[in-house]
Scaffold this active site. Structure first.
Site, PDB file in Angstrom:
ATOM      1  N   ARG A 115       0.719  -1.188   0.000  1.00 39.63           N
ATOM      2  CA  ARG A 115       0.125   0.117   0.047  1.00 39.63           C
ATOM      3  C   ARG A 115       0.827   1.259   0.057  1.00 39.63           C
ATOM      4  O   ARG A 115       0.401   2.128  -0.329  1.00 39.63           O
ATOM      5  CB  ARG A 115      -1.068  -0.024   1.243  1.00 39.63           C
ATOM      6  CG  ARG A 115      -1.995   0.993   1.257  1.00 39.63           C
ATOM      7  CD  ARG A 115      -3.164   0.581   2.017  1.00 39.63           C
ATOM      8  NE  ARG A 115      -2.898   0.069   3.288  1.00 39.63           N
ATOM      9  CZ  ARG A 115      -2.645   0.527   4.341  1.00 39.63           C
ATOM     10  NH1 ARG A 115      -2.711   1.967   4.343  1.00 39.63           N
ATOM     11  NH2 ARG A 115      -2.515   0.022   5.349  1.00 39.63           N
ATOM     12  N   TYR A 122     -16.326  14.874 -16.951  1.00 40.79           N
ATOM     13  CA  TYR A 122     -16.910  13.568 -16.926  1.00 40.79           C
ATOM     14  C   TYR A 122     -18.025  13.301 -15.718  1.00 40.79           C
ATOM     15  O   TYR A 122     -17.824  14.123 -14.514  1.00 40.79           O
ATOM     16  CB  TYR A 122     -15.594  12.493 -16.427  1.00 40.79           C
ATOM     17  CG  TYR A 122     -16.089  11.245 -16.127  1.00 40.79           C
ATOM     18  CD1 TYR A 122     -16.941  10.387 -16.925  1.00 40.79           C
ATOM     19  CD2 TYR A 122     -15.879  10.859 -14.781  1.00 40.79           C
ATOM     20  CE1 TYR A 122     -17.436   9.194 -16.740  1.00 40.79           C
ATOM     21  CE2 TYR A 122     -16.096   9.296 -14.492  1.00 40.79           C
ATOM     22  CZ  TYR A 122     -17.038   8.621 -15.550  1.00 40.79           C
ATOM     23  OH  TYR A 122     -17.437   7.321 -15.174  1.00 40.79           O
ATOM     24  N   ASP A 160      -7.872  17.448 -16.698  1.00 37.82           N
ATOM     25  CA  ASP A 160      -8.357  16.127 -17.192  1.00 37.82           C
ATOM     26  C   ASP A 160      -7.565  15.887 -18.419  1.00 37.82           C
ATOM     27  O   ASP A 160      -8.269  16.437 -19.382  1.00 37.82           O
ATOM     28  CB  ASP A 160      -9.622  15.690 -16.710  1.00 37.82           C
ATOM     29  CG  ASP A 160     -10.220  14.214 -16.856  1.00 37.82           C
ATOM     30  OD1 ASP A 160      -9.245  13.740 -17.725  1.00 37.82           O
ATOM     31  OD2 ASP A 160     -10.925  13.919 -16.372  1.00 37.82           O
ATOM     32  N   LYS A 202      -8.501   4.378 -19.913  1.00 33.50           N
ATOM     33  CA  LYS A 202      -8.825   4.752 -21.250  1.00 33.50           C
ATOM     34  C   LYS A 202      -7.501   4.515 -22.164  1.00 33.50           C
ATOM     35  O   LYS A 202      -7.167   3.259 -22.292  1.00 33.50           O
ATOM     36  CB  LYS A 202      -9.476   6.009 -21.411  1.00 33.50           C
ATOM     37  CG  LYS A 202     -10.472   6.393 -20.192  1.00 33.50           C
ATOM     38  CD  LYS A 202     -11.750   5.232 -20.323  1.00 33.50           C
ATOM     39  CE  LYS A 202     -12.909   5.734 -19.439  1.00 33.50           C
ATOM     40  NZ  LYS A 202     -12.707   6.161 -18.249  1.00 33.50           N
TER      41      LYS A 202
END
Length: 401
Positions: free
Chosen positions: A78, A132, A197, A222
């Site tokens: 982590r 988005y 973005d 994407k």
């Protein structure tokens, strides 16, 4: 195999002298030959053994204090992972930033940015629509304790407050492909960080950090992955900002799985080729759509790209139902062409009035152009458009009946 962590040195220490296509292939892999490897190794460890607990305590204290990546192997997955570290190094090199921090998804990445700023008492966000749909919802709903002021680019400077921690835009925007002048907007932000973005453009078409943005966000699911088989998010930024993001990631657990990091690093190697090939096909489809009487309006950004949005005279739902080669699915950036109806799926969570104010009409379709032959795509799209006659045609048929 024990991989030295200094293999993932900050991108700031590497002069950007190579072409983007070369960086896409080699960034994050520069040490492989010295290690006797050709393909990057995949480290799936969740924990890392150490017999020196005093040294481990010192390293944990150092990370808790500064957020800097630890020297030597990670203490726990982590905190860090060598495979995802390679992807982060490569993406930072492509975006021209000092660092990058990867997360389990694009929304996890955005959440970390918001939490990092809120931890400093900077809970106010200025944002420009459209974004988005889930980004819009996260800001509007205040789920992380943030408050948002929506404005157009010209109103950003006036919307800033003493507690503004972030200005956020998406350019080209999802799903209208609207663009903003990033350099001018960065100037208007003053000392407030500008987040862009860059999911649609990718560093192949646009590098916001070179235009003044401090933070560059990607849904790595994407184009960076590029094959529709991996989920992830990443923030490219300066090392100071990255340190805060690493601390949030460690505390909240939104880490990128190393297998995803491996696939994303592999995806970056073909990113320029994929984006340029799909963009060429998209430009030809735009030319045909713009001349088609079945189409009311076409949206395509000045910088180009593989994303196309268009509004139809007929029923957009019939177009979605009519495709056979093109895949009717949410998401984008894969090797195959996808089409979806934003008002029904990707932006359904946004209030209808807010969708309309952001230019998202109910007749808008968003298409992510893949690597298929343009003639095959056009044939499929054309026959699907035939299945969605315009309202005037429907009225004429009703009169004849």
């Amino acid at each position: 195999m024990d991989i030295p962590m200094d293999a993932f040195a900050s991108a700031a220490s590497v002069a950007r002298t190579r072409a983007l296509a070369t960086e896409a292939v080699h960034a994050g892999r520069d040490d492989l030959a010295e290690l006797g490897l050709h393909a990057p190794p995949l480290d799936l460890s969740t924990t890392y053994p150490s017999y020196d607990t005093r040294a481990e305590a010192a390293r944990i204290d150092e990370f808790a204090t500064t957020g800097a990546r630890p020297d030597g192997p990670p203490v726990y997955a982590r905190l860090d992972n060598p495979t995802t570290g390679r992807f982060e190094t490569a993406l930072a090199r492509l975006e021209g930033t000092e660092a990058a921090v990867a997360f389990a998804s694009g929304m996890a990445a955005l959440s970390a940015v918001l939490l990092s700023r809120a931890s400093l008492g900077l809970r106010h966000v200025v944002a420009v629509r459209p974004l988005y749909g889930c980004s819009d919802h996260l800001l509007t709903a205040g789920l992380l304790g943030t408050e948002v002021t929506w404005t157009d680019p010209a109103g950003v400077a006036d919307a800033l407050r003493p507690d503004t921690g972030l200005v956020m835009v998406e350019s080209p925007a999802n799903p209208t492909l609207a663009e903003v002048d990033i350099r001018a907007l960065a100037h208007a932000c003053g000392t407030v960080p500008l987040l862009v973005d860059n999911t649609f453009a990718t560093p192949v078409l646009q590098r916001p950090a070179e235009l003044g943005a401090r933070i560059v966000l990607h849904s790595a699911t994407k184009y960076l992955g590029g094959h529709g088989d991996v989920m992830g998010g990443v923030v490219a930024c300066d090392e100071e900002f990255a340190r805060g993001l690493r601390q949030v990631r460690f505390a909240t657990g939104g880490v990128l799985h190393p297998l995803a990091g491996y696939l994303l690093l592999r995806g970056l190697s073909t990113l320029p080729v994929r984006v340029r090939a799909a963009s060429a096909t998209a430009a030809e489809l735009v030319r045909r759509l713009a001349a088609d009487p079945r189409i009311a309006r076409v949206h395509y950004p000045r910088i180009g790209g593989a994303m196309v949005s268009f509004e139809v005279h007929g029923d957009p739902h019939d177009v979605i139902a009519g495709v056979r080669l093109i895949t009717p699915a949410v998401s984008l950036g894969s090797v195959d062409t996808l089409i979806q109806h934003p008002a029904s799926i990707s932006h359904r969570i946004v209030d209808a009035a807010d969708r309309r104010s952001g230019g998202i009409s109910d007749r808008l379709l968003r298409m992510s152009v893949g690597l298929e032959d343009v003639e095959d795509l056009w044939q499929d799209l054309s026959q699907a458009l035939d299945a969605a006659p315009a309202e005037a045609t429907l009225r004429e048929r009703a009169v004849r009946a």
